[in-house]
Design a protein around this motif. Sequence first.
Motif, PDB file in Angstrom:
ATOM      1  N   GLU A 142     -22.464 -66.420  56.830  1.00 11.81           N
ATOM      2  CA  GLU A 142     -23.900 -66.689  56.724  1.00 11.81           C
ATOM      3  C   GLU A 142     -24.384 -67.502  57.919  1.00 11.81           C
ATOM      4  OE1 GLU A 142     -27.787 -66.577  55.032  1.00 11.81           O
ATOM      5  OE2 GLU A 142     -26.004 -65.329  54.783  1.00 11.81           O
ATOM      6  N   ALA A 143     -23.598 -68.461  58.361  1.00 13.80           N
ATOM      7  CA  ALA A 143     -23.959 -69.255  59.538  1.00 13.80           C
ATOM      8  C   ALA A 143     -24.090 -68.361  60.775  1.00 13.80           C
ATOM      9  CB  ALA A 143     -22.919 -70.354  59.775  1.00 13.80           C
ATOM     10  N   GLU A 144     -23.173 -67.417  60.907  1.00 12.63           N
ATOM     11  CA  GLU A 144     -23.248 -66.495  62.041  1.00 12.63           C
ATOM     12  C   GLU A 144     -24.503 -65.630  61.968  1.00 12.63           C
ATOM     13  OE1 GLU A 144     -19.532 -64.364  62.349  1.00 12.63           O
ATOM     14  OE2 GLU A 144     -18.453 -66.165  62.972  1.00 12.63           O
ATOM     15  N   VAL A 184     -26.195 -70.108  63.519  1.00 11.09           N
ATOM     16  CA  VAL A 184     -25.821 -71.515  63.435  1.00 11.09           C
ATOM     17  C   VAL A 184     -24.454 -71.645  64.115  1.00 11.09           C
ATOM     18  CG1 VAL A 184     -25.199 -73.401  61.857  1.00 11.09           C
ATOM     19  CG2 VAL A 184     -27.111 -71.871  61.301  1.00 11.09           C
ATOM     20  N   SER A 185     -24.365 -72.548  65.085  1.00  9.21           N
ATOM     21  CA  SER A 185     -23.099 -72.719  65.803  1.00  9.21           C
ATOM     22  C   SER A 185     -22.061 -73.361  64.893  1.00  9.21           C
ATOM     23  CB  SER A 185     -23.312 -73.604  67.034  1.00  9.21           C
ATOM     24  OG  SER A 185     -23.574 -74.936  66.631  1.00  9.21           O
ATOM     25  N   ARG A 186     -20.806 -73.210  65.246  1.00  5.23           N
ATOM     26  CA  ARG A 186     -19.728 -73.834  64.470  1.00  5.23           C
ATOM     27  C   ARG A 186     -19.874 -75.344  64.464  1.00  5.23           C
ATOM     28  NH1 ARG A 186     -14.919 -70.631  62.866  1.00  5.23           N
ATOM     29  NH2 ARG A 186     -15.555 -68.502  63.264  1.00  5.23           N
ATOM     30  N   LEU A 239     -15.364 -68.661  53.998  1.00  5.97           N
ATOM     31  CA  LEU A 239     -15.629 -67.424  54.722  1.00  5.97           C
ATOM     32  C   LEU A 239     -17.089 -67.000  54.550  1.00  5.97           C
ATOM     33  CD1 LEU A 239     -14.681 -65.031  56.409  1.00  5.97           C
ATOM     34  CD2 LEU A 239     -13.965 -63.923  54.289  1.00  5.97           C
ATOM     35  N   GLU A 240     -17.602 -67.081  53.327  1.00  4.95           N
ATOM     36  CA  GLU A 240     -18.995 -66.721  53.070  1.00  4.95           C
ATOM     37  C   GLU A 240     -19.949 -67.630  53.845  1.00  4.95           C
ATOM     38  OE1 GLU A 240     -19.824 -66.541  48.863  1.00  4.95           O
ATOM     39  OE2 GLU A 240     -18.085 -65.260  48.513  1.00  4.95           O
ATOM     40  N   ILE A 241     -19.642 -68.918  53.898  1.00  3.37           N
ATOM     41  CA  ILE A 241     -20.486 -69.866  54.622  1.00  3.37           C
ATOM     42  C   ILE A 241     -20.464 -69.569  56.120  1.00  3.37           C
ATOM     43  CG2 ILE A 241     -20.685 -72.302  55.317  1.00  3.37           C
ATOM     44  CD1 ILE A 241     -19.746 -72.993  52.440  1.00  3.37           C
ATOM     45  N   VAL A 242     -19.280 -69.326  56.664  1.00  4.81           N
ATOM     46  CA  VAL A 242     -19.155 -69.028  58.095  1.00  4.81           C
ATOM     47  C   VAL A 242     -19.907 -67.747  58.439  1.00  4.81           C
ATOM     48  CG1 VAL A 242     -17.516 -68.387  59.916  1.00  4.81           C
ATOM     49  CG2 VAL A 242     -17.025 -70.332  58.404  1.00  4.81           C
TER      50      VAL A 242
END
Length: 126
Positions: free
Chosen positions: A101-103, A107-109, A96-99
Amino acid sequence: MILNMDGTKPIYLQISEWLEREILNGNFESDQKIYSQYQLAEMFTINPATAAKGLTLLVEENILYKKRGLGMFVSNHAKQIILNKRKNQTLKKLVLEIVMEAERLNVSREELIQMIQDVNVEEAGE
């Protein structure tokens, strides 16, 4: 293992997580006696009550069980309980933290998935 005494994570949790790693690594098998609170206190130079709190946490999670007058032992399903706990709590929280941060970084999925696929665990551990 060296405990992190800076106060970010309680010592008793560090003790319980270390014991979980020892079980996962096969250093303790089902029905094998585990360190006592006094052995842990001596090993890590901590208060026996702190070590006992870490052991009690593992008993409450059915990872360890007590034999009155004999000590603590590894339960039959300890490895599976630890794996499930870490997968459902720790790993999901990290993902969840990585997703998130990517958002924040736009950064796309697909790009994030590619980054995960490209990770070389051997290189990361060096």
